[in-house]
Design a protein around this motif. Structure first.
Motif, PDB file in Angstrom:
ATOM      1  N   GLU A 149      37.025  22.344  -1.778  1.00 51.18           N
ATOM      2  CA  GLU A 149      36.194  23.335  -2.792  1.00 51.18           C
ATOM      3  C   GLU A 149      35.001  22.470  -3.467  1.00 51.18           C
ATOM      4  N   LEU A 150      35.814  21.377  -3.839  1.00 51.71           N
ATOM      5  CA  LEU A 150      34.770  20.364  -4.496  1.00 51.71           C
ATOM      6  C   LEU A 150      33.680  19.908  -3.605  1.00 51.71           C
ATOM      7  N   SER A 199      24.868  22.127 -12.578  1.00 49.12           N
ATOM      8  CA  SER A 199      24.770  20.763 -13.282  1.00 49.12           C
ATOM      9  C   SER A 199      24.355  19.836 -12.131  1.00 49.12           C
ATOM     10  N   VAL A 246      28.940  13.470 -20.883  1.00 51.07           N
ATOM     11  CA  VAL A 246      29.292  12.724 -19.701  1.00 51.07           C
ATOM     12  C   VAL A 246      28.408  13.226 -18.382  1.00 51.07           C
ATOM     13  N   VAL A 247      27.987  14.573 -18.378  1.00 51.90           N
ATOM     14  CA  VAL A 247      27.185  15.133 -17.525  1.00 51.90           C
ATOM     15  C   VAL A 247      25.755  14.657 -17.730  1.00 51.90           C
ATOM     16  N   TYR A 263      31.396  14.300  -8.989  1.00 59.72           N
ATOM     17  CA  TYR A 263      31.084  15.609  -9.082  1.00 59.72           C
ATOM     18  C   TYR A 263      31.094  16.175 -10.573  1.00 59.72           C
ATOM     19  N   THR A 264      29.966  16.954 -11.052  1.00 59.35           N
ATOM     20  CA  THR A 264      29.859  16.991 -12.381  1.00 59.35           C
ATOM     21  C   THR A 264      30.729  18.219 -12.776  1.00 59.35           C
ATOM     22  N   GLY A 265      31.453  18.793 -12.018  1.00 55.56           N
ATOM     23  CA  GLY A 265      32.376  20.120 -12.225  1.00 55.56           C
ATOM     24  C   GLY A 265      31.879  21.396 -11.921  1.00 55.56           C
ATOM     25  N   ASP A 266      30.500  21.575 -11.684  1.00 52.80           N
ATOM     26  CA  ASP A 266      29.963  22.707 -11.432  1.00 52.80           C
ATOM     27  C   ASP A 266      28.532  22.597 -10.732  1.00 52.80           C
ATOM     28  N   VAL A 267      28.366  23.728  -9.958  1.00 49.16           N
ATOM     29  CA  VAL A 267      27.193  23.514  -8.918  1.00 49.16           C
ATOM     30  C   VAL A 267      25.940  23.549  -9.804  1.00 49.16           C
ATOM     31  N   GLU A 308      30.998  22.628  -2.754  1.00 43.75           N
ATOM     32  CA  GLU A 308      30.264  22.919  -4.050  1.00 43.75           C
ATOM     33  C   GLU A 308      29.177  21.825  -3.951  1.00 43.75           C
ATOM     34  N   ASP A 323      41.319  21.905  -3.346  1.00 47.44           N
ATOM     35  CA  ASP A 323      40.379  21.420  -4.454  1.00 47.44           C
ATOM     36  C   ASP A 323      39.674  20.542  -4.014  1.00 47.44           C
ATOM     37  N   ALA A 324      39.944  19.631  -3.127  1.00 45.66           N
ATOM     38  CA  ALA A 324      38.976  18.569  -2.514  1.00 45.66           C
ATOM     39  C   ALA A 324      37.852  19.281  -1.525  1.00 45.66           C
ATOM     40  N   GLY A 378      35.786  11.723  -4.592  1.00 48.22           N
ATOM     41  CA  GLY A 378      36.663  12.626  -4.507  1.00 48.22           C
ATOM     42  C   GLY A 378      37.563  12.431  -5.831  1.00 48.22           C
TER      43      GLY A 378
END
Lengths: 603, 430
Positions: free
Chosen positions: B230-231, B202, B173-174, B196-200, B234, B227-228, B218
Motif C-alpha cells: 500500500e505504501l 504531502s 517531520v514532513v 514516505y511521509t504517511g499520506d499521498v 501510494e 502495508d508495504a 520501506g
C-alpha cells in the motif's frame, strides 16, 4: 453538530459521596477543542472546579477519571483512561494513566469523565451500569487485596463488568497507593489514597453504547495509516518481543540505569534482568490491553508456589532490581507480586526499599526501627519483608508506605540521597547521565516523572547527546506538548513509537471534526494543556524553587560509566525552558502567554 | 553531462520504459548488525532478481562478491552505499554492538571512480537533518563532494534525506523531509531515496518540489505485507518513481513473490488487491488460533464498526473474546460455519449463501423462535437491539444477528494483530 457526533458522550458523571447523590452534566462545549479530553479535560475541570489549597485527603479534593475522544474506537490502545487529582504525595496537580479494560466501558456507558467529590461514611462501591448509577455498601470488601476484591465482585456481578479497586494501602490513605484494574494500575502520586479517603473501595462499570465519530470514512483512512505506522516500526516489534524491559541493557550501557539508590548508573547483573533474559526464562504469554496491537505485557510462568504475575515492566525491574542491587528475576517477580496484589506503586515501593538499604548501610536507621529487618543492598529477604510490611500497612510499613519524601522528613540526614522530586519517587533513568530527562524530572507537574515529555530518545535512540544540556529545553518542550496530546486523546504512548503526532492529528481531526489546520496547531493544544497543569501547580504554591532535583543529582558527581563525574547543570536549562514556554523567571506562566493560549487566570 | 550518466539512469529507471524502478536495499550488514535476513545475502539477492527487481543496493564489499549476478543486459542495476553512519549502531535492536556513542558520525567510504569500477549504476548517500548544526554541515559537505565526484565520471548520485534527531517532532517531520528533498536536489542529487511521509497529499508536494525521480524507502518490516504494498502504491500515486525497500522485502518469507507483487504494481498498474490476489476469492472460512489471542478485542470493535450504524462499540458484535484474564488463555468465539442453526430453524429463515459462504438471515421468514441462538455452540448469534416489521406485516421483537463474513474480507482478520483469527480456506473463482 453536537459533541455526540464528534466522538464524545457529552456527559460528565458526578458523584458526591458525602450526600450519596449522582448527577450528569454536559461537557464544557467551548473548551473541548481547546483541551480535547483526557488529561486536558481533567486539568480543565480541576482548574475551574477544584478548591485552591485543598487538603488532598479531605472530602473537598476532586478525583476525576477521564477518557478521550478516541476511547472505545479501534484506534490503537483506545481503552486507556486516566485520573486527575491533587496528590497526597506531592500536594501538586497529579495525573495517572492506565491500560487494562476499564476505560472503554466508561465510554460505552455514556460518560467522558467521572468526577468524585465528598467522602462516604461507610466503605462504598460505585456501580455504573450504563445510565443507572448506584452507590452500594462495600463493608464486606474492605481489607481485601486487589485480586480478592476483583474475584468477589466478579462473583457478585457476573457478565461484562470491569472493576477498578484499591487495596489496603489505599484504604489506609498511604502515598504509595495506586488504583488497579486487574494487573494494570493508575499507580503514581498516591491516587489510591485519594480514593481511600473517600471511603470508595471499587468502581464497577458496564456499558453497551456506541461511539460516533465525525467523519467515519476519513477516520477509517486515518486508522489504516496509524496501524500501518505501528506495524512498520522496529521499536514496537521490540516491545512485543521483550516487553518494556527491552530497553534495560541499552540504558545500562549508557550508564543511566539507576543502581543502589542512584549511587551509580550501571548494574553488574544487568544481563540477568534484561528483556532477553525474562523472555527466555520467565515469560509464557503476551498480554495486551484493550485495543492494543503491540501487546507489550507479559505473563510469567508460575514459580514453585504458584506465584505468577503480569510483568515485570522496565520500571518495576529497575526499582526492585538494580535500585536495590537485586539481580534475581524470581525476587523481582515476587516483589512485583506483592505490589500488584495489594495495590502499591512499584516505582515508589522500590525507591523506598533502596533508600532503606542505603540508610541502614550508612547507619542512619536501626533494625529496631524496622521491626527487626536489616536491609542491605542485594538482600532479597529484607526487600520482600519491607514490601510486605508496606503492602499490608503493618508495623514500619505504616510510615514506609508514605514514601521517600516523608521518610526523609523523619530522617533529615537522608535528604541528600532521598531520590524524589516534589515528593514523587524517581523513575528508572539516572538524571546525571541524561540531562534532558533530568530537566523533565525537575519540572514535570506531578514530580519526578519520565512520562510527561522526558526526551528518553537521548538514551535509547541517540536523538541527542545525553550528557549535554544543549538544546534539551527545546527537546523537552516539544516532547511535553506531544505527550500531553497522547494523554488527552487518550492513547498509550507506545503506538507513538511507530506513529508520530501527525497520525494522531489525523485520527483526532477525523474523529472530532475540530479544526486544527496543521499539526502545529494541534501541537499548540498540547502546550496549552501542559501550561494549564502548571497554572494549577502555581495556584497550589509551586514555582521555580520546587523545580529541583535531589542533592545526589545536583552536586554529587556520578560514579562510573559513560557519565562518570557528571552532575546536572539545572539552572541554565530551567531559564531556557521557562523562556520557551513563555513563563517568567519564577516559572509562572505570564498573563500574555495564558491569554495567547486562550486560558484565563484563576486565583 | 557525461554520456554514461543517461545510460546509467536508464538502466535503473527505464528497464520497462515507464520511468519506474523497484529496488531492494540489502546494505544492512554494513549499516547495523547482520539481521537474519542478510546473513546469507546470495540466496536473497538471487530471489529478488528472479522476482524481477530493477536495482539492488549493496555495500562495496558485497558488490565484489555478488558481481556476477548483475552482469548482462537484463541484469539489475547495482546501487552502492557510499557512506557510513554510526546511527544504527545506537539502536536498541543491536545492543551487543552498541557503543556508548554520544555523537553521530558520518564518513565517506568510497570514491565515485571505485563505484564505477565495481559496475555501479548509481551510488547512495545520506543527508541527515534534525540532529544538530554540526551534523548537517558535515552532511551537506559530504553530499556535495560526492555529487561533484559522481558527475565527473557520469555516475548518478542518489541522496537519502532522513529526518533524525532531537529537533525532529511529529509536527515538523514532513516539513523537514520536504525541505531536505529540495536541499538534496539543490546540492545536485540525480534521484532521491526518502521515507514516505504517511499520506499521498504531502508526498505529492515532496515529489513536486524535488523535480527528480523519488524512490520511497520501506522502513521496518510489517508482519502485514499489505502495508508495504500500500505504501508503495501510494508513493507511485503521488508521483514517485518507485522504491528502494529493504527489510520489508528481505525479511519477507517469500522475497521473490514480494518483488513480483511490487513490480506488478509499478510496471503493470496492478492494484494492491490484484497483487495480493484477493479480489478473485469466492468463499472462505474463519479459523481461530486461541493461543495467539492477546485479548485486545480489536476484532470485536472492528466487527461492530463495520456493521449497522458504523459506530464503535462492543454491542451486537458477531464474534466474542472470552477473556482468560490472569492467565492469558483467551477463547476466540466466532462463527465456525457448523450450520447447526440452519438445521434447527423451523422456517428455513437461515440459509447458507453460496456466493459469500456465510450464513444469511431471510428476516421475512423469521419467527424469532430463539432456536438458532440456543443451538449456536460458540454463542455468537445474538438478539438484535430493536424489533423489525417483516413482510407479513407482523412485528418481531428481535431477530438473530449472524456473522456475514463481511462479504469476503472479514474486518476481524484484517485488524487482528497476531493472526489469532485468520482466513483458513478460500475457494478461488474458476
Amino acid at each position: 453538530m453536537t459533541l455526540r457526533e464528534r466522538a464524545y458522550c457529552d456527559q460528565i458523571l458526578r458523584v458526591d459521596l458525602s450526600s450519596g447523590t449522582t448527577s450528569v452534566t454536559p461537557l464544557p462545549a467551548e473548551a473541548m477543542p481547546l483541551v480535547l479530553g483526557g488529561k486536558g479535560l481533567g486539568a480543565w475541570l480541576l482548574y475551574h472546579e477544584g478548591t485552591p489549597g485543598v487538603d488532598p485527603l479531605s472530602p473537598e479534593n476532586l478525583l476525576i477519571f477521564h477518557i478521550g475522544p478516541l476511547t472505545g474506537t479501534t484506534a490503537p490502545t483506545a481503552g486507556r483512561f486516566g485520573c486527575t487529582t491533587i496528590s497526597p504525595a506531592t500536594k501538586t496537580y497529579s495525573d495517572a494513566y492506565c491500560g487494562g479494560y476499564w476505560g472503554q466501558l466508561l465510554k460505552y456507558a455514556g460518560y467522558d469523565a467521572l468526577v468524585l467529590n465528598g467522602a462516604a461514611v461507610e466503605p462504598t462501591l460505585l456501580v455504573i451500569d450504563n445510565e443507572q448509577v448506584e452507590l452500594r455498601p462495600a463493608g464486606h470488601l474492605w481489607g481485601l487485596n486487589i485480586t480478592q476484591t476483583d474475584k468477589k465482585l466478579k462473583e457478585e456481578y457476573p457478565g461484562d463488568w470491569q472493576v477498578l479497586t484499591i487495596g489496603p494501602p489505599g484504604e489506609k490513605m498511604r502515598s504509595l497507593a495506586g488504583i488497579f484494574n486487574e494487573s494494570r494500575a493508575l499507580a503514581r502520586g498516591g491516587v489510591g489514597a485519594v480514593m481511600g479517603s473517600k471511603n470508595l473501595k471499587a468502581i464497577l462499570v458496564r456499558g453497551d453504547g456506541l461511539v460516533k465519530v465525525h467523519d467515519p470514512q476519513r477516520y477509517q483512512r486515518a486508522l489504516q495509516l496509524a496501524f500501518r505506522a505501528v506495524r512498520m516500526s522496529s521499536e514496537t516489534t521490540l516491545l512485543t518481543q521483550e516487553g518494556t524491559v527491552n530497553i534495560l541493557d541499552i540504558i545500562n550501557v549508557m550508564g543511566a540505569l539507576p543502581t543502589r539508590n542512584f549511587q551509580t548508573g550501571q548494574f553488574d547483573q544487568a544481563d540477568n534482568v534484561s528483556g532477553y533474559a525474562f523472555r527466555k526464562h520467565e515469560w509464557v504469554k503476551d498480554y495486551a490491553c484493550f485495543g492494543c496491537p503491540i501487546a507489550c505485557g507479559k505473563y510469567t510462568r508460575p514459580l514453585e508456589d504458584g506465584t505468577f504475575i503480569e510483568g515485570p515492566e522496565y520500571e518495576t525491574t529497575f526499582a526492585m532490581g538494580p535500585n536495590c542491587a537485586i539481580g534475581e528475576r524470581e525476587a523481582i517477580i515476587r516483589l512485583n507480586w506483592w505490589c500488584d496484589e495489594y495495590g502499591l506503586d512499584t516505582i515508589s515501593a522500590g525507591g523506598v526499599v533502596g533508600l532503606m538499604m542505603e540508610m541502614f548501610e550508612r547507619g542512619l536507621i536501626k533494625s529496631s526501627e524496622l521491626d527487626g529487618i536489616q536491609p542491605r543492598f542485594g538482600d532479597v529477604g529484607a526487600a520482600l519483608a519491607l514490601v510486605e510490611k508496606m503492602a499490608r500497612v503493618e508495623g514500619c510499613g505504616e510510615w514506609l508506605a508514605q514514601g521517600v519524601a516523608s521518610i526523609a522528613g523523619r530522617f533529615p540526614e537522608a535528604e541528600p540521597f532521598a531520590m524524589h522530586v516534589k515528593g514523587l519517587e524517581m523513575p528508572a533513568y539516572h538524571p546525571n547521565a541524561a540531562k534532558g530527562t533530568a530537566l523533565a524530572y525537575a519540572v514535570s507537574e506531578r514530580g519526578a516523572c519520565h512520562l510527561r515529555g522526558a526526551p528518553l530518545g537521548e538514551l535509547f535512540s541517540g536523538s541527542a547527546d545525553p550528557l549535554s544540556i544543549e538544546g534539551k529545553p527545546q527537546l523537552f518542550r516539544d516532547h511535553q506538548a506531544d505527550k500531553a496530546l497522547w494523554d488527552s486523546a487518550c492513547l498509550c504512548y507506545f503506538p507513538g513509537y511507530g506513529m508520530s503526532l501527525k497520525e494522531l492529528w489525523q485520527l483526532v481531526s477525523a474523529a472530532t471534526g475540530f479544526d486544527y489546520p496543521a499539526v502545529v496547531d494541534f501541537e499548540l493544544v498540547g502546550e496549552r494543556i501542559s501550561t494549564l497543569a502548571r497554572a494549577i501547580n502555581v495556584r497550589e504554591g509551586f514555582q521555580r524553587a520546587a523545580d529541583t532535583l535531589p542533592d545526589r543529582n545536583l552536586s554529587q558527581p556520578m560514579v562510573g560509566g559513560p557519565a562518570d563525574g557528571h552532575v546536572v547543570e539545572l539552572a541554565p536549562m530551567l531559564d531556557e525552558y521557562y523562556r520557551l514556554m513563555g513563563w517568567d523567571a519564577d516559572g509562572v506562566p505570564t498573563p500574555e502567554r495564558m491569554q495567547a493560549l486562550q486560558l484565563t487566570n484563576r486565583g | 553531462m557525461k554520456t554514461g550518466m543517461q545510460a546509467r539512469m536508464d538502466r535503473l529507471f527505464n528497464r520497462h520504459g515507464d520511468g519506474r524502478a523497484v529496488c531492494v536495499a540489502a546494505d544492512h550488514g554494513y549499516m547495523s548488525d547482520v539481521t537474519p535476513n542478510v546473513v546469507n545475502l546470495r540466496p536473497v539477492t538471487e530471489a529478488v532478481i528472479r522476482g524481477g527487481v530493477d536495482g539492488i543496493l549493496l555495500s562495496p564489499g558485497q558488490a565484489m562478491r555478488l558481481a556476477p549476478l548483475f552482469q548482462g543486459r537484463d541484469g539489475p542495476a547495482l546501487i552502492l552505499r557510499a557512506d557510513w553512519m554510526n546511527m544504527p549502531r545506537l539502536g536498541t535492536s543491536n545492543v551487543a554492538n552498541a557503543v556508548p556513542q554520544r555523537l553521530l558520525n558520518h564518513q565517506k567510504v568510497l570514491t565515485a571512480q571505485q563505484a564505477l569500477d565495481l559496475g555501479a549504476s548509481a551510488i547512495t548517500i545520506y543527508l541527515f537533518l534534525g540532529y544538530n548544526d554540526q551534523m548537517e554541515t558535515t552532511g551537506i559537505d559530504v553530499c556535495a563532494k560526492f555529487v561533484r565526484e559522481c558527475h565527473q565520471v557520469g555516475l548518478p548520485c542518489i541522496i537519502e534525506p532522513l529526518a533524525y534527531g532531537g529537533q525532529v517532532t511529529g509536527a515538523n517531520v514532513v516539513e523537514i523531509l520536504t525541505l531536505g528533498a529540495r536541499m538534496a536536489v539543490e546540492i545536485g542529487a540525480d534521484a532521491l531515496k526518502i521515507p514516505y511521509t504517511g499520506d499521498v497529499e504531502s508526498f505529492q508536494t515532496l515529489v513536486g518540489v524535488s523535480g527528480v525521480p523519488v524512490l520511497v524507502l520501506g522502513g521496518a518490516r510489517s508482519d502485514n505485507e499489505r502495508d508495504a504494498l500500500e505504501l508503495f502504491a501510494e508513493g507511485l500515486e503521488a508521483g514517485g518513481s518507485g522504491c528502494l525497500m529493504g527489510r520489508n522485502v528481505t525479511k519477507s518469507p517469500d522475497p521473490q513473490n514480494m518483488v513480483a507483487q511490487l513490480t506488478g504494481i509499478a510496471h503493470q498498474d496492478w492494484t494492491v488487491d490484484r497483487a495480493l490476489r484477493t479480489e478473485a476469492w469466492d468463499y472462505l472460512r474463519l479459523v481461530a488460533n486461541h493461543s495467539k489471542c492477546t485479548g485486545c478485542q480489536l476484532c470485536v470493535v472492528a466487527c461492530v464498526a463495520s456493521h449497522d450504524s458504523g459506530d464503535f462499540g462492543v454491542n451486537l458484535s458477531r464474534l466474542r473474546i472470552d477473556p482468560g484474564r490472569k492467565t492469558g488463555s483467551h477463547r476466540v468465539m466466532l462463527c465456525t460455519l457448523c450450520k447447526k442453526c440452519l438445521d434447527v430453524c423451523p422456517t428455513d429463515a437461515l440459509i447458507w449463501h453460496e456466493q459469500t459462504g456465510a450464513v444469511e438471515l431471510l428476516v421475512d421468514q423469521c419467527t424469532a423462535c430463539d432456536e438458532c441462538v440456543k443451538i449456536c455452540p460458540t454463542q455468537v448469534i445474538v438478539h438484535s437491539d430493536e424489533g423489525i416489521q417483516i413482510a407479513s406485516g407482523e412485528t418481531l421483537d428481535w431477530y438473530p444477528v449472524v456473522c456475514d463474513l463481511c462479504g469476503g474480507e472479514p474486518e476481524c482478520t484484517k485488524i487482528c494483530p497476531t493472526e489469532a483469527i485468520y482466513v483458513a480456506e478460500r475457494k478461488e473463482v474458476a
